[in-house]
Scaffold this motif. Structure first.
Motif, PDB file in Angstrom:
ATOM      1  N   TYR A   1      35.224  34.272  31.586  1.00 57.33           N
ATOM      2  CA  TYR A   1      35.623  35.332  32.523  1.00 57.33           C
ATOM      3  C   TYR A   1      35.459  34.893  33.980  1.00 57.33           C
ATOM      4  CZ  TYR A   1      35.503  38.688  28.612  1.00 57.33           C
ATOM      5  OH  TYR A   1      35.719  39.375  27.439  1.00 57.33           O
TER       6      TYR A   1
ATOM      7  N   TYR B   1      28.626  38.694  26.663  1.00 54.49           N
ATOM      8  CA  TYR B   1      28.707  37.979  27.940  1.00 54.49           C
ATOM      9  C   TYR B   1      28.053  36.604  27.864  1.00 54.49           C
ATOM     10  CZ  TYR B   1      30.864  41.927  30.231  1.00 54.49           C
ATOM     11  OH  TYR B   1      31.762  42.903  30.583  1.00 54.49           O
TER      12      TYR B   1
ATOM     13  N   GLY C   1      34.357  43.746  28.970  1.00 52.89           N
ATOM     14  CA  GLY C   1      35.466  42.831  29.114  1.00 52.89           C
ATOM     15  C   GLY C   1      35.415  42.072  30.434  1.00 52.89           C
ATOM     16  N   ARG C   2      36.544  41.476  30.769  1.00 55.98           N
ATOM     17  CA  ARG C   2      36.632  40.717  32.021  1.00 55.98           C
ATOM     18  C   ARG C   2      36.412  41.622  33.228  1.00 55.98           C
ATOM     19  NH1 ARG C   2      40.335  39.177  35.873  1.00 55.98           N
ATOM     20  NH2 ARG C   2      40.017  37.065  36.679  1.00 55.98           N
ATOM     21  N   GLU C   3      36.997  42.830  33.165  1.00 58.69           N
ATOM     22  CA  GLU C   3      36.851  43.757  34.287  1.00 58.69           C
ATOM     23  C   GLU C   3      35.389  44.121  34.522  1.00 58.69           C
ATOM     24  OE1 GLU C   3      40.988  44.485  32.604  1.00 58.69           O
ATOM     25  OE2 GLU C   3      38.992  43.958  31.859  1.00 58.69           O
TER      26      GLU C   3
ATOM     27  N   TYR D   1      35.202  32.937  41.589  1.00 61.48           N
ATOM     28  CA  TYR D   1      34.524  34.230  41.621  1.00 61.48           C
ATOM     29  C   TYR D   1      33.082  34.037  42.080  1.00 61.48           C
ATOM     30  CZ  TYR D   1      38.647  35.700  39.146  1.00 61.48           C
ATOM     31  OH  TYR D   1      39.944  35.954  38.821  1.00 61.48           O
TER      32      TYR D   1
ATOM     33  N   ARG E   1      31.180  34.860  26.310  1.00 63.34           N
ATOM     34  CA  ARG E   1      32.461  34.907  26.996  1.00 63.34           C
ATOM     35  C   ARG E   1      32.361  34.908  28.515  1.00 63.34           C
ATOM     36  NH1 ARG E   1      36.611  33.349  25.424  1.00 63.34           N
ATOM     37  NH2 ARG E   1      37.834  34.913  26.549  1.00 63.34           N
TER      38      ARG E   1
ATOM     39  N   VAL F   1      33.897  40.868  36.568  1.00 66.27           N
ATOM     40  CA  VAL F   1      34.478  40.485  37.859  1.00 66.27           C
ATOM     41  C   VAL F   1      34.281  41.576  38.907  1.00 66.27           C
ATOM     42  CG1 VAL F   1      36.165  38.917  36.830  1.00 66.27           C
ATOM     43  CG2 VAL F   1      36.808  41.289  37.263  1.00 66.27           C
TER      44      VAL F   1
END
Length: 508
Positions: A117, A110, A460-462, A137, A113, A465
């Protein structure tokens, strides 16, 4: 860099009530831990909320740099973290070390990345060229994290990391069995630059602090049993707040007729007996094609019987202790029930009080049937059941039995076959030619459960977010896209154009 036990405990709200857990290796009491009252939960939440806007106002790159420093401090304090985890949970050194590396990888991922994201993105506007749309976001505000004792670093801290990077404050409930591991991680995070008020920790029984914490937060991340998850989901629904829930599993492995049996047996041992089987994504049932059943069974028994059990703080132990009397009793009851109803112990099957109060041998059962508790109930201990199947279709059908759907494993030399089988298995993650680690270590991909194994995803992105509120902002190049003067003709023209497009696109 390391902090004393007393210094770690001072991070908790002061209290006149104390409680201690039991050290699994010895049965001796662990240090007394101040028990947070519900009024202190509210006070901690208030402090978090006061600090959160300033943290969120910092550029994402600043927060990424803080996480990168946190990762370095975790690496530097690797041995101390392993010592604490072993002391509190009884896991083998190798599994504690893997856990440290896991949360380091989450923080590094994180830190690298997270900005991408969370970056604002363009979306298709109502009238291209005239109406623009962008999606950003925004942090939820205050995130609550409740994590279990079995992975007190990876699960507890791994869910905090993306919440912090997204600009939230975090209120964590330390598990009563393993609070020191979490508190030491927070100590390192503060050293890395996380403001003390932004991430706070409370300690006490979940029955008391869980509802109090839910009453204060804007989103809850919970890892634990399905029964508790249902209750948490209801409480969150009453407040109309989101919840990420990773719950129970009775995870299957499928061994195809063309599998590499030595590799499959090695993978099964790792997936069934890592962390003494106390792993939500661990394997508890194995379906083996009849053509290779005997060979696989013999190789699995051989490798299981070779595992070295012990209470050591070095790397010459393969499997440590169960963490509590409760887990030992559940493991023993599942084995005893299966034997009483006709199952056979292929290897293991016994508690080992000579090694420590909560030790149990890694156990392989055959002849398990549906009336046995171990058939469908999650054991959460070092027990795996072996089943003979006649076809790929039968293996898939049996793998999909029950209400869970967390993780699964498929073994075959044909990767195309493996992916085809994986697509038919009801599980949030399916590992082809690996027991469990590949999916959880693929940090760019989401990880979570289907059916009663949970909702939402980590990683990951999920995984980041979920801690945000997507916000759409549209802009128009003229004051209004639909002048009142031409409203009727414009809408009739739009309807005629839509009819023509549909006729062209759906022409038989």
């Amino acid at each position: 860099m390391t902090a004393s036990i007393e210094a770690l405990l001072r991070q908790l709200p002061s209290s006149t009530e104390f409680a201690s857990a039991t050290a699994p290796f010895t049965g001796e009491p662990l240090p007394d831990v101040p028990q947070t009252g519900t009024e202190s939960v509210a006070a901690a939440a208030l402090a978090c909320r006061a600090a959160q806007p300033g943290w969120a106002a910092r550029p994402v790159r600043d927060r990424q740099r803080v996480l990168a420093r946190f990762a370095r401090l975790l690496v530097d304090d690797h041995d101390r973290l392993c010592d604490l985890m072993q002391w509190e949970t009884g896991k083998a050194r190798v599994h504690a070390a893997i856990e440290v590396q896991g949360v380091v990888s989450v923080a590094r991922h994180y830190a690298a990345r997270g900005g991408a994201y969370l970056g604002e993105r363009r979306a298709l506007g109502a009238v291209p060229g005239l109406v623009g749309a962008r999606v950003g976001y925004r942090p939820k505000g205050l995130v609550g994290v409740i994590a279990p004792w079995n992975y007190p670093l990876f699960l507890a801290v791994g869910d905090v990391v993306p919440a912090l990077l997204a600009g939230n404050a975090v209120l964590s409930k330390a598990d009563s069995q393993a609070p020191l591991t979490l508190l030491h991680a927070r100590h390192l995070a503060v050293r890395a630059g996380v403001p003390e008020a932004v991430w706070q920790v409370v300690a006490g029984p979940g029955s008391r602090l869980g509802p109090a914490l839910i009453d204060e937060v804007d989103h809850l991340s919970f890892t634990g049993s399905t029964a508790t998850g249902r209750d948490i989901a209801r409480r969150c629904a009453d407040r109309l707040i989101g919840a990420s829930l990773e719950l129970g599993g009775k995870n299957p492995m499928i061994v195809c007729a063309d599998a590499d049996l030595r590799a499959a047996a090695r993978g099964a041992v790792q997936a069934a007996f890592s962390n003494a089987g106390q792993m939500c994504i661990g394997i508890e049932r194995i379906y083996v094609h009849e053509k290779v059943f005997d060979g696989f069974r013999d190789e699995l028994i051989r490798r299981t019987a070779r595992l070295r059990l012990g209470a050591g703080y070095d790397y010459d132990v393969d499997m440590g202790s169960l963490t509590s009397r409760r887990q030992l009793d559940l493991t023993r009851s599942h084995v005893a029930d299966a034997l009483a109803k006709g199952a056979t112990v292929a290897t293991g099957g016994r508690a080992r009080p000579d090694l420590g109060p909560f030790f149990h041998e890694p156990t392989v059962l055959t002849g398990v049937t549906a009336e046995m508790a171990v058939y469908a109930e999650e054991t959460f201990g070092p027990v795996v059941s072996l089943y003979r199947v006649t076809s790929e279709a039968e293996a898939i059908r049996l793998a999909n039995e029950g209400d869970y759907g967390l993780s699964a494993s498929v073994w075959t030399r044909d990767l195309r076959r493996g992916r085809r089988i994986a697509a038919q298995v009801v599980a949030g993650a399916v590992n082809v030619n690996d027991g469990y680690l590949s999916a959880i270590a693929s940090l760019g991909a989401p990880m979570g459960g289907m059916r009663t194994s949970g909702t939402g995803r980590r990683h990951g992105r999920e995984g980041i977010v979920r801690y945000t509120e997507p916000q759409t902002v549209t802009t128009q190049r003229i004051a209004t896209a639909y002048p009142d003067r031409f409203r009727g003709p414009l809408l009739r023209a739009m309807n005629a154009g839509t009819r023509a497009l549909l006729a062209i696109r759906h022409r038989p």
